[in-house]
Design a protein around this motif. Structure first.
Motif, PDB file in Angstrom:
ATOM      1  N   SER A 412      10.065   3.349  -5.260  1.00  0.00           N
ATOM      2  CA  SER A 412      10.901   3.636  -6.415  1.00  0.00           C
ATOM      3  C   SER A 412      11.674   4.943  -6.248  1.00  0.00           C
ATOM      4  O   SER A 412      12.733   5.124  -6.859  1.00  0.00           O
ATOM      5  N   ASP A 413      11.175   5.851  -5.416  1.00  0.00           N
ATOM      6  CA  ASP A 413      11.878   7.114  -5.154  1.00  0.00           C
ATOM      7  C   ASP A 413      12.734   7.053  -3.887  1.00  0.00           C
ATOM      8  O   ASP A 413      13.206   8.083  -3.413  1.00  0.00           O
ATOM      9  N   GLY A 414      12.901   5.867  -3.349  1.00  0.00           N
ATOM     10  CA  GLY A 414      13.700   5.714  -2.134  1.00  0.00           C
ATOM     11  C   GLY A 414      12.854   5.304  -0.947  1.00  0.00           C
ATOM     12  O   GLY A 414      11.641   5.542  -0.904  1.00  0.00           O
ATOM     13  N   ILE A 415      13.484   4.659   0.017  1.00  0.00           N
ATOM     14  CA  ILE A 415      12.796   4.206   1.231  1.00  0.00           C
ATOM     15  C   ILE A 415      12.735   5.359   2.224  1.00  0.00           C
ATOM     16  O   ILE A 415      13.765   5.961   2.545  1.00  0.00           O
ATOM     17  N   ARG A 420      12.527   2.472   7.426  1.00  0.00           N
ATOM     18  CA  ARG A 420      13.908   1.990   7.487  1.00  0.00           C
ATOM     19  C   ARG A 420      13.920   0.491   7.802  1.00  0.00           C
ATOM     20  O   ARG A 420      13.198   0.014   8.692  1.00  0.00           O
ATOM     21  N   THR A 421      14.730  -0.258   7.067  1.00  0.00           N
ATOM     22  CA  THR A 421      14.677  -1.723   7.133  1.00  0.00           C
ATOM     23  C   THR A 421      16.084  -2.308   7.220  1.00  0.00           C
ATOM     24  O   THR A 421      17.021  -1.783   6.623  1.00  0.00           O
ATOM     25  N   PRO A 452      20.251   4.323   1.490  1.00  0.00           N
ATOM     26  CA  PRO A 452      20.786   4.512   2.850  1.00  0.00           C
ATOM     27  C   PRO A 452      19.841   4.046   3.947  1.00  0.00           C
ATOM     28  O   PRO A 452      20.269   3.838   5.082  1.00  0.00           O
ATOM     29  N   LYS A 453      18.528   3.888   3.621  1.00  0.00           N
ATOM     30  CA  LYS A 453      17.565   3.420   4.627  1.00  0.00           C
ATOM     31  C   LYS A 453      17.444   1.901   4.648  1.00  0.00           C
ATOM     32  O   LYS A 453      16.599   1.367   5.364  1.00  0.00           O
ATOM     33  N   LEU A 454      18.305   1.221   3.892  1.00  0.00           N
ATOM     34  CA  LEU A 454      18.256  -0.239   3.841  1.00  0.00           C
ATOM     35  C   LEU A 454      19.607  -0.792   4.252  1.00  0.00           C
ATOM     36  O   LEU A 454      20.623  -0.520   3.613  1.00  0.00           O
ATOM     37  N   GLY A 455      19.633  -1.545   5.333  1.00  0.00           N
ATOM     38  CA  GLY A 455      20.868  -2.133   5.832  1.00  0.00           C
ATOM     39  C   GLY A 455      20.873  -3.636   5.704  1.00  0.00           C
ATOM     40  O   GLY A 455      19.843  -4.279   5.533  1.00  0.00           O
ATOM     41  N   PHE A 456      22.097  -4.214   5.810  1.00  0.00           N
ATOM     42  CA  PHE A 456      22.244  -5.666   5.705  1.00  0.00           C
ATOM     43  C   PHE A 456      23.122  -6.141   6.853  1.00  0.00           C
ATOM     44  O   PHE A 456      24.064  -5.455   7.257  1.00  0.00           O
ATOM     45  N   ALA A 457      22.786  -7.316   7.394  1.00  0.00           N
ATOM     46  CA  ALA A 457      23.553  -7.855   8.525  1.00  0.00           C
ATOM     47  C   ALA A 457      23.568  -9.372   8.446  1.00  0.00           C
ATOM     48  O   ALA A 457      22.677 -10.000   7.845  1.00  0.00           O
ATOM     49  N   LEU A 458      24.600  -9.947   9.060  1.00  0.00           N
ATOM     50  CA  LEU A 458      24.703 -11.400   9.199  1.00  0.00           C
ATOM     51  C   LEU A 458      24.380 -11.779  10.635  1.00  0.00           C
ATOM     52  O   LEU A 458      24.935 -11.193  11.573  1.00  0.00           O
ATOM     53  N   LEU A 459      23.464 -12.716  10.809  1.00  0.00           N
ATOM     54  CA  LEU A 459      23.172 -13.270  12.130  1.00  0.00           C
ATOM     55  C   LEU A 459      23.783 -14.661  12.156  1.00  0.00           C
ATOM     56  O   LEU A 459      23.264 -15.604  11.584  1.00  0.00           O
TER      57      LEU A 459
END
Length: 464
Positions: A412-415, A420-421, A452-459
């Motif tokens: 809840s206070d950030g990743i 990092r995911t 900022p520690k959570l990213g998204f990508a398309l495979l």
């Protein structure tokens, strides 16, 4: 509304926030705890739940008395103003006590077994009643926390008792309010029929008691009892010694799962909850590779082996090791079923399907069918019988097996950097419109989760 502070903080008041008053309160808690060593789990009459209807009827009668007095334009006291202005607060507290103290929960609470007038009453009720009377119904929750801390230095409470404290405090305040208001207004003899141990004789003016009781009910309704529980529970303090340092960084629901396992094991073995929690912590010690350094990196425990986390023994694969350490022998059938879930499911499905097919074939034979007609009935009935079997087995599983909620870390206070995911979405690119739609969806995911520690990508891949 009358001024609550009037008459509350004179020199003789136990609610003075002086060192001397606090020390006296703690000494009182120590003495009370020493008297509460003997408990029993035997069944006793439901003394407190039986008072619910009387409390409600008494307060309703007092309320009606004051309404009538106001309609007739008679003079009435400041106590009447408190009750008329805050009747909804009292009603809410009455409903909450009924909801939070069902008969099943009340029976589980440890009862005093000291041969005194308290015999058969919940220990936690005796604690709450003593504090309420000592403080003249003035409910300072910081003082109550110190009172409870001093009490548990002599007599630790079970987790179920700590959870019952807000309900017991509400009950005591309502009882004080009902008896005081009835004595001051309705002039009924009902209080004389109350057992002496359930009578609340507070050394204060009636208006002060009523004002303090209603203010206390307001405070109890707005307090964060989850935080209070975790600060007061000694089991919680032991589990927070988790060498991996991760227990305290999990969600409240996950920590509650861990504590419920401790509670169940203690109940099954007859051991104290504190000893079960210590046994779980002791099992983690050999697996610690490096001394934990939460002050340097609060998430450093993620680098520890899984066996260094207390949850590995409470909910994880090493639960049997904890059970063995405390001398608990789990149900062998349940244990076997838990270790062979796939075999049990497929075996049950196959067995039920075969039995239903056999019943269909025998029914065809009973109607005079030939062997080839019985074979045809079996072939034609295979698909629908299999579908029925799957539906029945799934229905039984969902009603008999409790879902297991996966433990979760609290982000809840950030990743943190150690967690990092990247969320990867597999998809096929069939045309330009599909590609734009996928990018729009990914953008929405990002906007809803901008950490900022959570990213998204398309495979992606092209269609064949």
């Amino acid at each position: 509304m009358p001024n609550l502070q009037t008459g509350l903080h004179n020199d003789a008041s136990p609610t003075d926030h002086t060192d001397e008053a606090t020390t006296q309160l703690e000494l009182t808690a120590h003495r009370l705890a020493q008297q509460h060593q003997q408990i029993t789990s035997a069944n006793f009459p439901l003394h407190l739940p039986q008072r619910f209807s009387t409390q409600e009827a008494t307060i309703e009668a007092v309320h009606q008395y004051f309404i009538q007095a106001s309609q007739e334009e008679r003079d009435y006291s400041a106590a009447a103003e408190w009750i008329l202005d805050n009747y909804y607060v009292v009603q809410q507290a009455l409903r909450q006590v009924k909801r939070d103290l069902p008969s099943s929960y009340y029976k589980e609470l440890p009862k005093l077994d000291d041969g005194s007038d308290w015999h058969g009453l919940p220990r936690v009720f005796a604690l709450a009643r003593h504090f309420t009377i000592h403080e003249k119904c003035y409910t300072d929750l910081k003082r109550f926390a110190r009172f409870l801390r001093a009490y548990q230095q002599e007599t630790p409470l079970k987790m179920g008792e700590v959870w019952a404290l807000p309900t017991m405090l509400r009950f005591c305040l309502l009882e004080c309010l009902a008896q005081t208001a009835e004595r001051a207004t309705v002039k009924s003899e009902a209080n004389a029929a109350v057992a002496p141990i359930l009578q609340f004789a507070v050394a204060a003016a009636d208006t002060e008691v009523i004002a303090n009781s209603i203010t206390g009910l307001r405070q109890l309704a707005s307090y964060d009892w989850n935080t209070f529980f975790e600060e007061s529970s000694q089991v919680e303090q032991i589990l927070r010694q988790d060498p991996a340092g991760l227990y305290g960084r999990m969600t409240f629901q996950t920590r509650d799962q861990y504590r419920k396992v401790v509670e169940k094991l203690a109940l099954a073995t007859g051991k104290s909850e504190l000893s079960v929690a210590r046994a779980a912590i002791d099992l983690t010690q050999p697996a610690v590779t490096t001394p934990p350094a939460p002050d340097v990196d609060p998430w450093a425990g993620l680098a520890q082996p899984v066996a260094a986390h207390v949850g590995y023994y409470l909910l994880g694969d090493a639960h049997d090791r904890l059970a063995q350490a405390i001398g608990h022998r789990p149900n062998s059938l349940r244990r076997w079923l838990g270790n062979h879930v796939t075999a049990v499911y497929t075996g049950s499905l196959t067995t039920l399907s075969v039995l239903l097919l056999l019943a269909l074939v025998l029914y065809t034979s009973w109607l005079g069918g030939t062997w080839w007609q019985m074979v045809l009935a079996g072939v034609l009935g295979f698909v629908p019988i299999t579908a029925v079997s799957v539906g029945l087995i799934n229905w039984f599983v969902t009603n008999l097996v409790t879902p297991r909620v996966l433990p979760k870390l609290d982000f809840s206070d950030g990743i943190p950097a150690a967690c990092r995911t990247m969320v990867v979405i597999p998809a096929l690119l069939t045309n330009e419109a599909e590609a734009r739609s996928l990018f729009a969806q990914m953008e929405q995911h990002y906007l809803r989760n901008p950490d900022p520690k959570l990213g998204f990508a398309l495979l992606t891949d092209f269609a064949d």
